[in-house]
Design a protein around this motif. Sequence first.
Motif, mmCIF file in Angstrom:
data_model
loop_
_atom_site.group_PDB
_atom_site.id
_atom_site.type_symbol
_atom_site.label_atom_id
_atom_site.label_comp_id
_atom_site.label_asym_id
_atom_site.label_seq_id
_atom_site.Cartn_x
_atom_site.Cartn_y
_atom_site.Cartn_z
ATOM 1 N N VAL A 98 48.859 42.721 39.278
ATOM 2 C CA VAL A 98 49.975 42.713 38.314
ATOM 3 C C VAL A 98 50.284 41.287 37.865
ATOM 4 N N LEU A 99 50.082 40.315 38.749
ATOM 5 C CA LEU A 99 50.280 38.927 38.350
ATOM 6 C C LEU A 99 49.247 38.530 37.304
ATOM 7 N N ILE A 100 47.980 38.883 37.547
ATOM 8 C CA ILE A 100 46.900 38.569 36.606
ATOM 9 C C ILE A 100 47.114 39.295 35.281
ATOM 10 N N THR A 101 47.500 40.561 35.353
ATOM 11 C CA THR A 101 47.742 41.344 34.139
ATOM 12 C C THR A 101 48.892 40.761 33.334
ATOM 13 N N SER A 102 49.945 40.334 34.010
ATOM 14 C CA SER A 102 51.113 39.776 33.323
ATOM 15 C C SER A 102 50.801 38.454 32.641
ATOM 16 N N LEU A 103 49.826 37.710 33.168
ATOM 17 C CA LEU A 103 49.460 36.420 32.581
ATOM 18 C C LEU A 103 48.352 36.538 31.535
ATOM 19 N N ILE A 120 57.638 39.284 39.027
ATOM 20 C CA ILE A 120 57.580 40.469 38.166
ATOM 21 C C ILE A 120 58.976 40.992 37.874
ATOM 22 N N SER A 121 59.855 40.941 38.864
ATOM 23 C CA SER A 121 61.224 41.416 38.647
ATOM 24 C C SER A 121 61.940 40.551 37.613
ATOM 25 N N GLU A 138 51.337 57.226 39.233
ATOM 26 C CA GLU A 138 50.355 56.380 38.551
ATOM 27 C C GLU A 138 48.964 56.702 39.092
ATOM 28 N N LYS A 139 48.401 57.816 38.667
ATOM 29 C CA LYS A 139 47.172 58.337 39.267
ATOM 30 C C LYS A 139 46.003 57.370 39.143
ATOM 31 N N ARG A 140 45.741 56.907 37.925
ATOM 32 C CA ARG A 140 44.564 56.056 37.705
ATOM 33 C C ARG A 140 44.684 54.749 38.486
ATOM 34 N N GLU A 162 61.064 52.322 31.888
ATOM 35 C CA GLU A 162 59.647 52.521 31.606
ATOM 36 C C GLU A 162 58.911 51.206 31.840
ATOM 37 N N LEU A 163 58.068 51.200 32.827
ATOM 38 C CA LEU A 163 57.299 50.004 33.162
ATOM 39 C C LEU A 163 55.815 50.304 33.046
ATOM 40 N N PRO A 164 54.989 49.286 32.797
ATOM 41 C CA PRO A 164 53.532 49.511 32.849
ATOM 42 C C PRO A 164 53.147 50.104 34.198
ATOM 43 N N LYS A 165 52.193 51.008 34.192
ATOM 44 C CA LYS A 165 51.858 51.731 35.427
ATOM 45 C C LYS A 165 51.433 50.834 36.590
ATOM 46 N N PRO A 166 50.631 49.787 36.370
ATOM 47 C CA PRO A 166 50.303 48.909 37.502
ATOM 48 C C PRO A 166 51.547 48.253 38.103
ATOM 49 N N ILE A 167 52.495 47.866 37.231
ATOM 50 C CA ILE A 167 53.731 47.234 37.696
ATOM 51 C C ILE A 167 54.541 48.223 38.522
ATOM 52 N N SER A 168 54.690 49.427 38.011
ATOM 53 C CA SER A 168 55.465 50.466 38.694
ATOM 54 C C SER A 168 54.855 50.794 40.060
ATOM 55 N N ALA A 169 53.530 50.954 40.113
ATOM 56 C CA ALA A 169 52.857 51.279 41.378
ATOM 57 C C ALA A 169 53.034 50.149 42.387
#
Length: 648
Positions: free
Chosen positions: A212-217, A274-275, A98-100, A37-44
């Motif tokens: 995803v980089l910005i979100t992770s930070l 991210i990995s 990840e629709k949205r 289970e990963l955050p949707k932005p990460i998975s996409a």
Amino acid sequence: MSCFLKILPLFSISTLVVLVTYMIGSIFSIPILGNKELPKPISAFIKLALGYMVIPTIYSIYHTGGHTIFTGVLMLYLAVIFLNRKEWAFSAISFHLEKRVLLIGLAVLLGFVLFQCVRYGFFDNVYYHAYRQDNGIYATVAEYLKITGIESSSPWYQLAGGATGGFAKVYHYEDFWYFSMVLDFFPERPMDLFNFVFSPVLGVIHFFAGLVLITSLSKYKKINSFKIAFAVGCVVFTMFVPFSWATWSAIFHINILSFPKVAAVPILVPLALISSKYKLNHLGALAFGFIVLSDPLFLPTILGASIVYYAAHYYFNRKKQMLFDIALVMCAAAYFFIFYTLLGSFGNTSTFDYSFADQTYLYSFIKNIAASLLRHLIFFLPVYLTLSYLYWRYKKLLHFFEMEVLGIFVLVLGFSSLTRGIMSHTFEGFEFDTSVHTVIGAYLLVSCVLILKRVISGNKKKSRLDKSLVFILVAHFIYGVIFSNIFLVQRFELGVKKSFVNEAKEALIDRNKIGVAITNTKKYALNEFDLTAMIEADPRICIYCNFLKHVGAGYWANQITIPSTLAELKYEERSTAVGLSPFFRFIQKLKKENRYTNYEGAQLAFIKKHRVSFVVVENGSAVPDKIYEMSTKVIEDPFSKTKLVILK
């Protein structure tokens, strides 16, 4: 409304390409992700990045029968699956759409398509614009890779007797093979697909990497408009230093939208980070290994940076998987050299034994490293001042992942400058060094903003300097995104009238699609160094021939105004490309058989032998009279004065 209707087909194809990339990446992500289970932005993002790696691998293996450097990517992928077998072997397979997140991506895609259309004059009803000299040649390479099944920077040469050396030749192929897939959707409009579909699609994958980089930070993980704006900014960011000795970065306007061959670095370096954060074992090594295999100019940069990164990771965490990751990346580099040594050739477009006249290699090596570092440090000086300040004042507050992010970016930038020194013999070394410093520098700048903002948000004793640094960095980022783009050098003189192209389409129906080109060599005679002349010294490249990519699929022209001996070549770096060209080899064959009389006679003999049906003539070029005598029609563009001579 009319503008929207014009770009609707382009946006529809772009959307389809993104979805195909996403679906293929989803399938190949199953053995790596399992049911995590990963955050949707990460998975996409992971699915899109895997799709970006898998599509060139599949296409290259299928069309070359396995005689491709991307067999190494397949081996890496299988090795990662094997090493992760305990993670997925007994997991229930699940699929999440990840629709949205995808809808946000498609909205950004529409913006990129529109941006490209405005920048490249798509809405101009009179002219076809041609601001990037490389786009025509790259589109042609992608077309003929599938036709000939041979990895070369000039695969259509095979239609004129082939090129010397092994079949596969070292070059950057991941962007070509990916574009080959794009061409399957609308092969009759290669230039439009390159500018308004291919580049925006890569831009969207880059956007997701930044997001995803910005979100992770960030302190808060939800996607908002500010994060989207920063991620878009990372895509269009351009490094520009307003000094005459450093303005080439503005001339090339290097980012992923104008320079797609840089795509592997801004997409896959964040994937490796991210990995690591989400414990996706060995996915980062697969990403680094793909870059190492896909482009020789990225190999020293990524190989060195990734080994130091994983070694440092092992030093702090003592995880054995990091040793496996080092081994995987090193195996990729070893496979690169083994493949091209045994099954291919290192000779392609630039000479690797280039002499430096009165300069030694050591002097040129040091000079180019110093120039690369100086150019980078001048533009990103506020970033490095902030990095020093962060370490000095907030070292104990930094998270391990934040240190990872800053560390890998600095490593990549440093090894890129080292690579510039190693590749002193080739102009492409400058291009790729500037591109890496642009895309990774943008990431480093944004990372500094986010990390500084986080550490000072919980600090009651924050100083004015803290707030000032955030403001300076944001202003710097805005400058790189907006102001520096003003200096985009628009090569409008390379454009042609659409009426000229329409007339050319009719004249070239059912004719041999590979013609010849005659260049105006006189205009460069007095220059010590001319960038355009140096580029056109490579006979594959014909800047004024870009209009042929609007004529239809497969049309291109090889220059027949090249030196008859390598000793005559002004730009020695291009001697490999000249030596491999069909016309040069044709001249050498005539001389060997004592049938060479004069240059003009060789040009005419080459045209007859290969049944050339058209000649593209640059304005001001000296054309043999017999070529006009052999013609049935001469079409001239009223704007550029380029002529298209249709032969009998």
